[in-house]
Design an enzyme around this catalytic site. Structure first.
Site, PDB file in Angstrom:
ATOM      1  N   LYS A 182     -14.012  19.005 -37.999  1.00  0.00           N
ATOM      2  CA  LYS A 182     -12.804  18.830 -37.180  1.00  0.00           C
ATOM      3  C   LYS A 182     -12.487  20.158 -36.535  1.00  0.00           C
ATOM      4  O   LYS A 182     -12.856  21.211 -37.055  1.00  0.00           O
ATOM      5  CB  LYS A 182     -11.621  18.410 -38.063  1.00  0.00           C
ATOM      6  CG  LYS A 182     -10.582  17.631 -37.311  1.00  0.00           C
ATOM      7  CD  LYS A 182     -10.963  16.178 -37.237  1.00  0.00           C
ATOM      8  CE  LYS A 182     -10.027  15.379 -36.379  1.00  0.00           C
ATOM      9  NZ  LYS A 182     -10.278  13.928 -36.549  1.00  0.00           N
TER      10      LYS A 182
ATOM     11  N   ASP B 105      -9.353  13.629 -30.299  1.00  0.00           N
ATOM     12  CA  ASP B 105      -8.408  13.289 -31.370  1.00  0.00           C
ATOM     13  C   ASP B 105      -7.030  13.405 -30.704  1.00  0.00           C
ATOM     14  O   ASP B 105      -6.956  13.340 -29.467  1.00  0.00           O
ATOM     15  CB  ASP B 105      -8.575  14.252 -32.567  1.00  0.00           C
ATOM     16  CG  ASP B 105      -7.879  13.745 -33.830  1.00  0.00           C
ATOM     17  OD1 ASP B 105      -8.451  12.900 -34.518  1.00  0.00           O
ATOM     18  OD2 ASP B 105      -6.746  14.177 -34.115  1.00  0.00           O
TER      19      ASP B 105
HETATM   20  N1  GLU Z   1     -10.985  11.905 -34.010  1.00  0.00           N
HETATM   21  C1  GLU Z   1     -11.583  10.669 -34.374  1.00  0.00           C
HETATM   22  C2  GLU Z   1     -11.521  10.488 -35.869  1.00  0.00           C
HETATM   23  O1  GLU Z   1     -10.564  10.904 -36.487  1.00  0.00           O
HETATM   24  C3  GLU Z   1     -12.959  10.468 -33.756  1.00  0.00           C
HETATM   25  C4  GLU Z   1     -13.960  11.525 -34.093  1.00  0.00           C
HETATM   26  C5  GLU Z   1     -15.287  11.379 -33.335  1.00  0.00           C
HETATM   27  O2  GLU Z   1     -15.447  10.444 -32.574  1.00  0.00           O
HETATM   28  O3  GLU Z   1     -16.130  12.256 -33.572  1.00  0.00           O
HETATM   29  O4  GLU Z   1     -12.359   9.892 -36.481  1.00  0.00           O
END
Ligand code: GLU
Length: 447
Positions: A124, A164
């Site tokens: 993240k 996100d």
């Molecule tokens: N931010 C999204 C999640 O919490 C998607 C992450 C992504 O597609 O890599 O899963």
């Protein structure tokens, strides 16, 4: 493993990192019993290794606003775990972003990605940059400045960011444009959530919300219920809430509430296609005000300032906004008004007290890492299409998303079924994800 001992050590080492400690506690409490049946995990100190990110990059991001003033923010990328694949996870731009928040999200992502059945590790990233009130040019300049540092940490087989909170298709576009310029690499697989004409997967924008509703359908089916005609409250009006509102309406449910930081919009007749489309306009405006919906659709939509979506009587609650957005008091209010199911679409959207209240009062509950995994799963499908230099049509992506959500539900049932036949989805999701990551780490030796 002694959960209390591990948590005490982490609390002493990372004081004040509350979101991270909350996420670790939830997982460890769920898996302790199973873990202790595997002495080989204990010998390899799997848990002690798994709760620490592999590495964290922190960098300064300096950019110039529309008034010509120099602004400085902090950027991060937390590469949490690569046991089952390259680092994968979104970027969050929000004023409250801290290392604790990104560590919690990276930790959760590791197990969520394991549940998707696809080979992706957990990561993240993001920044304390606040998109609210920023112009399009400011967003672009910030994204470019952010990528100036991030590009060296990422790559299509190494670490693949996506969106996100605060990062959608527009931001991914600006980030990708700058990445190409810096890296001189033209492999679209370095980011997911791209535009559909330049490597993005069809249905990726909808995928988190659609997947959440597919999961909810399986959960209701298992409980002998049907989504048709049910009233739903959802929080937020961003990309995730938009996808959830679209699919819920398509499946015959009635979305009667959406909310924002300023209050709730009550829509007694159910959200319409025009209102769902307008959610996208509201997101793009960077105003962060749900009241705009009531201004646009007077009569059909009533705005109540300072209230949450959880104050509206519904059958099903779908938190789609931010961590800890649903408290124990909210859970009690929902239940008192007749709510009997809550599927967490945001990451860690419910506070521990709310989850315990739901579970102790016979209210169906499923956690974000299972419910919202359709987003990252479709990112995984985007990576596959990019690697093969092809693009699938909507049916192919939707069928695969369906299959993945069904499989995640099955894993929860397999590991979470209680003696009375009901399902503890928190336990099921945590054990299923944990076992996969732990086994991979063990097989790869002490690294
Ligand atoms: N931010 C999204 C999640 O919490 C998607 C992450 C992504 O597609 O890599 O899963």
């Amino acid at each position: 493993m002694n959960t209390n001992e591990i948590l005490a050590k982490l609390r002493a080492k990372y004081p004040g990192e509350n979101e991270y400690l909350q996420a670790v506690q939830e997982v460890l409490e769920s898996v302790e019993e199973v873990y202790n049946q595997h002495p080989e995990f204990e010998k390899a100190k799997i848990v002690e290794r798994m709760v620490e990110p592999d590495r964290i990059f922190t960098f300064r991001v300096t950019w110039v606003d529309d008034q010509g003033q120099v602004q400085t923010n902090t950027g991060y990328r937390v590469q949490f775990n690569s046991a089952i694949g390259p680092y994968k996870g979104g970027l969050r731009f929000h004023k409250a972003v801290t290392p604790s928040m990104l560590k919690f999200l990276g930790f959760e992502q590791t197990f969520k990605n394991a549940l998707t059945t696809l080979p992706m590790g957990g990561a993240k990233g993001g920044s304390d940059f606040d998109p609210v009130g920023k112009s399009n040019d400011e967003i672009m300049r910030f994204c470019q400045a952010f990528m100036l540092e991030l590009w060296q940490c990422i790559g299509p087989d190494q670490d693949i960011p996506a969106g996100d909170v605060g990062v959608g298709g527009r931001e991914i576009g600006y980030l990708y444009g700058m990445y190409k310029k810096l890296a001189r690499q033209y492999n679209t697989g370095v980011l997911t959530g791209k535009g559909s004409t330049w490597g993005g997967s069809i249905l990726r924008p909808e995928a988190t919300g659609f997947g959440a509703l597919y999961f909810t359908q399986h959960l209701l089916e298992k409980a002998g219920k049907d989504i048709k005609g049910k009233k739903i409250a959802l929080s937020g009006f961003g990309n995730v809430a938009w996808g959830a509102a679209t699919k819920a309406t398509e499946l015959g449910a009635k979305v009667v509430a959406i909310s924002g930081p300023d209050g709730v919009c009550h829509i007694p007749g159910g959200i319409t296609k025009e209102m769902i489309d307008y959610m996208l306009v509201m997101r793009a405006s960077n105003r962060n005000k749900v009241e705009d919906m009531a201004v646009k659709f007077p009569g059909a939509c009533e705005f109540v300032a300072g209230k949450k979506a959880w104050s509206i009587p519904v059958d099903i609650a779908l938190p789609c906004a931010f961590q800890n957005e649903l408290s124990e008091d909210d859970a009690k209010e929902l239940a008192a008004n007749g709510c009997w199911c809550c599927c967490e679409v945001s990451n860690m959207g419910c506070q521990p007290g709310a989850i315990h209240y739901f579970q102790n009062n016979g209210i169906l509950f499923a956690p974000g890492k299972a419910v919202n995994a359709g987003g990252v799963a479709t990112s995984g499908l985007e990576m596959t299409q990019n690697a093969e230099h092809i693009s699938w049509d909507a049916k192919e992506v939707d069928d695969k998303l369906h299959f993945i959500m069904k499989s995640i539900h099955e894993q929860c049932v397999k590991f979470g079924t209680r003696a009375d036949g009901s399902v503890d989805y928190v336990k099921g999701a945590n054990i299923a994800g944990f076992m996969k990551v732990a086994t991979a780490m063990l097989e790869q030796g002490t690294v």
